[in-house]
Design a protein around this motif. Structure first.
Motif, mmCIF file in Angstrom:
data_model
loop_
_atom_site.group_PDB
_atom_site.id
_atom_site.type_symbol
_atom_site.label_atom_id
_atom_site.label_comp_id
_atom_site.label_asym_id
_atom_site.label_seq_id
_atom_site.Cartn_x
_atom_site.Cartn_y
_atom_site.Cartn_z
ATOM 1 N N ARG B 236 0.842 -1.106 0.019
ATOM 2 C CA ARG B 236 0.183 -0.042 -0.095
ATOM 3 C C ARG B 236 1.143 1.225 0.098
ATOM 4 O O ARG B 236 2.119 1.399 0.612
ATOM 5 N N LYS B 237 0.113 2.243 -0.655
ATOM 6 C CA LYS B 237 1.056 3.485 -0.470
ATOM 7 C C LYS B 237 0.950 4.170 0.607
ATOM 8 O O LYS B 237 0.131 4.056 1.242
ATOM 9 N N THR B 238 1.964 4.742 1.000
ATOM 10 C CA THR B 238 1.927 5.708 2.344
ATOM 11 C C THR B 238 1.942 7.003 1.982
ATOM 12 O O THR B 238 2.911 7.459 1.388
ATOM 13 N N LEU B 239 1.328 7.746 2.712
ATOM 14 C CA LEU B 239 1.489 9.045 2.757
ATOM 15 C C LEU B 239 2.155 9.598 3.934
ATOM 16 O O LEU B 239 1.703 9.281 5.219
ATOM 17 N N VAL B 240 3.115 10.364 3.821
ATOM 18 C CA VAL B 240 3.878 10.949 4.926
ATOM 19 C C VAL B 240 3.611 12.365 5.173
ATOM 20 O O VAL B 240 3.925 13.280 4.058
ATOM 21 N N LEU B 241 3.234 12.832 6.419
ATOM 22 C CA LEU B 241 3.084 14.359 6.649
ATOM 23 C C LEU B 241 4.072 14.636 7.286
ATOM 24 O O LEU B 241 4.423 13.979 8.456
ATOM 25 N N ASP B 242 4.706 15.724 7.244
ATOM 26 C CA ASP B 242 5.921 16.130 7.786
ATOM 27 C C ASP B 242 5.309 17.013 8.942
ATOM 28 O O ASP B 242 4.008 17.436 9.110
ATOM 29 N N SER B 248 -0.174 16.574 12.502
ATOM 30 C CA SER B 248 -0.013 15.873 11.205
ATOM 31 C C SER B 248 -1.260 15.222 11.150
ATOM 32 O O SER B 248 -1.955 15.162 10.420
ATOM 33 N N ALA B 249 -1.569 14.801 12.112
ATOM 34 C CA ALA B 249 -2.784 13.399 12.278
ATOM 35 C C ALA B 249 -4.102 14.498 12.312
ATOM 36 O O ALA B 249 -5.023 14.050 11.482
ATOM 37 N N GLU B 250 -4.075 15.679 13.104
ATOM 38 C CA GLU B 250 -5.259 16.307 12.895
ATOM 39 C C GLU B 250 -5.506 17.185 11.637
ATOM 40 O O GLU B 250 -6.539 17.216 11.194
ATOM 41 N N ARG B 251 -4.423 17.446 10.933
ATOM 42 C CA ARG B 251 -4.371 17.647 9.640
ATOM 43 C C ARG B 251 -4.982 17.051 8.634
ATOM 44 O O ARG B 251 -5.913 17.413 7.833
ATOM 45 N N LEU B 252 -4.447 15.840 8.641
ATOM 46 C CA LEU B 252 -5.024 14.748 7.591
ATOM 47 C C LEU B 252 -6.422 14.503 7.951
ATOM 48 O O LEU B 252 -7.153 14.461 6.955
ATOM 49 N N VAL B 253 -6.673 14.133 9.178
ATOM 50 C CA VAL B 253 -8.269 13.833 9.359
ATOM 51 C C VAL B 253 -9.198 15.108 8.906
ATOM 52 O O VAL B 253 -10.092 14.979 8.366
ATOM 53 N N HIS B 254 -8.685 16.447 9.343
ATOM 54 C CA HIS B 254 -9.416 17.352 8.950
ATOM 55 C C HIS B 254 -9.686 17.424 7.469
ATOM 56 O O HIS B 254 -10.915 17.718 7.074
ATOM 57 N N GLU B 255 -8.490 17.330 6.699
ATOM 58 C CA GLU B 255 -8.654 17.541 5.035
ATOM 59 C C GLU B 255 -9.393 16.477 4.760
ATOM 60 O O GLU B 255 -10.270 16.639 3.725
ATOM 61 N N ARG B 257 -11.968 14.980 6.302
ATOM 62 C CA ARG B 257 -13.516 15.258 6.454
ATOM 63 C C ARG B 257 -13.836 16.374 5.652
ATOM 64 O O ARG B 257 -14.852 16.410 5.264
ATOM 65 N N MET B 258 -13.019 17.210 5.587
ATOM 66 C CA MET B 258 -13.469 18.599 4.657
ATOM 67 C C MET B 258 -13.933 18.083 3.255
ATOM 68 O O MET B 258 -14.742 18.795 2.627
ATOM 69 N N HIS B 259 -13.064 17.103 2.803
ATOM 70 C CA HIS B 259 -13.531 16.589 1.554
ATOM 71 C C HIS B 259 -14.390 15.553 1.559
ATOM 72 O O HIS B 259 -14.746 14.864 0.457
ATOM 73 N N SER B 260 -15.243 15.122 2.600
ATOM 74 C CA SER B 260 -16.178 14.166 2.740
ATOM 75 C C SER B 260 -15.490 12.701 2.184
ATOM 76 O O SER B 260 -16.371 11.907 1.815
ATOM 77 N N ILE B 261 -14.202 12.500 2.356
ATOM 78 C CA ILE B 261 -13.652 11.261 2.070
ATOM 79 C C ILE B 261 -13.834 10.282 3.282
ATOM 80 O O ILE B 261 -14.091 9.267 3.108
ATOM 81 N N VAL B 262 -13.814 10.776 4.522
ATOM 82 C CA VAL B 262 -14.238 10.044 5.806
ATOM 83 C C VAL B 262 -15.518 10.398 6.102
ATOM 84 O O VAL B 262 -15.820 11.825 6.045
#
Lengths: 269, 262
Positions: B236-242, B248-255, B257-262
């Motif tokens: 699986r591809k891994t996305l790395v956030l600096d 980083s986790a907050e940013r990922l989850v927020h993004e 959710r904002m795009h209705s992906i989760v």
């Protein structure tokens, strides 16, 4: 303002027949019978758009093909982001032509079989189209024509959900419909801050475990649940709200709706 | 342009199991659907018809139940549907299947183009389209992602390869297999679905398409499945956030959710 934010008028979800139905004509006949029954009882009909990503028929084509009454302010057609632009245009045109007044714009559930609107389709510079862009589009394409609702999920992290709701309200939402609420939920109070009519979801099936994915925790299959009791609790706890009934039983529950939430004395809906 | 689209009814992807003894897919009692790649072939045929005129015929080989898939083709806009069904076809591998389909295409006559999905999701062989071309003696282009130019005598198509794409000119009649990038299949309307359920699906037997029984069924199938196993797990591809993990986790989850992906 959607029809039915008034005593005794329920928003009854009516699932449209699936494209893969074994006996499509029988399913269409049952749909039409229930549709008329809901309206005859003075309630509002709400028709989801390909729920769970399953190919079904859209409210607009069902109403047209089955020659069902629609220009009465009591129809709410859901519309999600899993359409082509051409198809979306056709749906909106048909909704106008039929006299449908209420739309519920949602991001929706996709599937590999369903196309998805892109930002470019709607003239929006976004990675993925959500209910916000869809709502903006409907506002632009059909100014002043529809009362447009948006969805709220009380089971998602509230800060994010409320921020999304703010975006939906800023985009021009007229009312809010929530996922099923069990008894009560603190998020409902927060929703009042937006100053829009609220339609609370009420799960009517005994099979409460089907809500597990929605609420984010496992509900045991043997969990005892009475949809009518929950509806009674909600109508008492949240006066002034409308109620959206999901998975309503038409044989046993439907005839009892009048007792759960009596109409105003005038009997007008 | 007269176009034949070959479609296959396959088990719904979520319900596939394999018989440990026969090494074949269990099909009995399993919900069926049109092979997803065939939807793109049909859509491309419909788009070509809209552009050039002509007729689109959906062709399938299988049991009577496969009629449902052909009716789906009619609901999307195919003009005709033909089911090749005969006990003689039972047990056919990709070679025997493509032979039977080729005989059917010949029997139907006057075909300019045959379109297939790149492969069926049950067998995943991607052999029937090329086999069909071989049996017909027609040129073929596989993994087509775009039809760039259409002429009475030839097509110019884009063909995907591992590093990009080739642009290929192919004379007609020809066989193309298509990939998902080529178009977005339309969703049938209620009116079309109702009409399709009332429409006639033509059935043809092996004899009616002049197929030699020796080339059909198990006897006409050189393939033997000797072992079936699961594919190796995918990486699986891994996305790395600096940045700090919490933000980083907050940013990922927020993004998300904002795009209705989760």
């Amino acid at each position: 303002m959607p029809a039915g934010i008034e005593n005794g008028v329920f928003h009854v979800e009516l699932l449209s027949p699936k494209q893969s139905a074994d006996d499509l004509e029988a399913d269409l006949a049952r749909f039409a019978e229930r549709y008329r029954r809901i309206l005859d009882a003075g309630h509002a009909v709400c028709i989801p758009d390909n729920p769970m990503g399953t190919l079904a028929f859209h409210a607009t084509e069902l109403i047209r093909e089955l020659a069902l009454p629609a220009g009465n302010g009591r129809i709410s057609a859901h519309i999600n982001t899993f359409h082509t632009r051409k198809n979306l245009d056709e749906i909106l045109a048909m909704a106008i032509d039929l006299g449908i007044d209420n739309l519920l714009t949602i991001s929706g559930d996709g599937s590999p079989r369903l196309p998805r609107l892109s930002g470019g389709d709607l003239g929006e510079n976004v990675h993925s189209v959500t209910a916000v862009e869809l709502l903006k589009h409907v506002r632009r394409a059909c100014p002043g024509r529809f009362s447009i609702g948006v969805a709220f999920n009380p089971y998602e992290p509230q800060d994010d959900e409320l921020e999304k709701m703010r975006m939906k309200v800023d985009a021009g939402a007229d009312f809010i419909t929530t996922q099923p609420v069990l008894g009560e939920h603190p998020a409902v109070e927060a929703l009042h801050e937006f100053g829009l009519p609220i339609v609370l979801g009420c799960w009517m099936s005994k099979r409460l475990y089907l809500l597990s994915e929605c609420v984010g925790y496992e509900i045991p299959q043997d969990a005892v649940y009475d949809g009518l009791e929950n509806l009674r609790a909600l109508t008492g706890r949240y006066p002034g709200c409308g109620f959206y009934l999901t998975m309503l039983g038409f044989k046993t529950q439907f005839p009892q709706l009048g007792e759960v939430w009596p109409r105003d004395e005038e009997g007008e809906a | 342009m007269r176009i034949v689209v070959c479609v296959k009814q396959v088990p719904a992807s979520s319900q596939v199991t394999i018989d440990p003894e026969t090494k074949r897919l269990k099909r009995e009692g399993v919900a069926a659907e049109m092979n997803p790649f065939d939807l793109y072939a049909l859509e491309e045929a419909l788009l070509l018809r809209e552009k050039l005129g002509g007729r689109v015929m959906a062709l399938s080989m299988g049991p009577k139940q496969a009629e449902a898939t052909l009716r789906e083709c009619l609901s999307m806009g195919a003009d005709e549907a033909v089911l090749l069904t005969d006990r003689a076809f039972a047990g056919s591998d990709t070679w025997a299947t493509s032979y039977a389909l080729a005989r059917a295409v010949e029997a139907l006559g006057d075909t300019d183009l045959v379109l297939c999905g790149k492969q069926a999701i049950d067998g995943d062989t991607a052999q029937v389209g090329p086999g069909l071309a071989a049996h017909l003696g027609w040129p073929q282009v596989t993994y087509v992602s775009d039809v760039r130019q259409t002429e009475a005598t030839h097509l110019v198509v884009e063909r995907m390869n591992e590093e990009g794409f080739d642009v290929v000119e192919v004379r007609l009649p020809a066989v193309l297999t298509v990939v998902k990038d080529i178009n977005t299949p339309r969703v049938p309307t209620l009116r079309a679905c109702r009409a399709a359920r009332r429409a006639t699906v033509t059935t043809l037997t092996a004899q009616q398409v002049n197929a030699d029984p020796a080339n059909l069924g198990l006897g006409g199938s050189p393939t033997r499945v000797v072992k079936v196993g699961p594919p190796p797990a995918r990486r699986r591809k891994t996305l790395v956030l600096d940045g700090p993990s919490e933000s980083s986790a907050e940013r990922l989850v927020h993004e998300l959710r904002m795009h209705s992906i989760v």
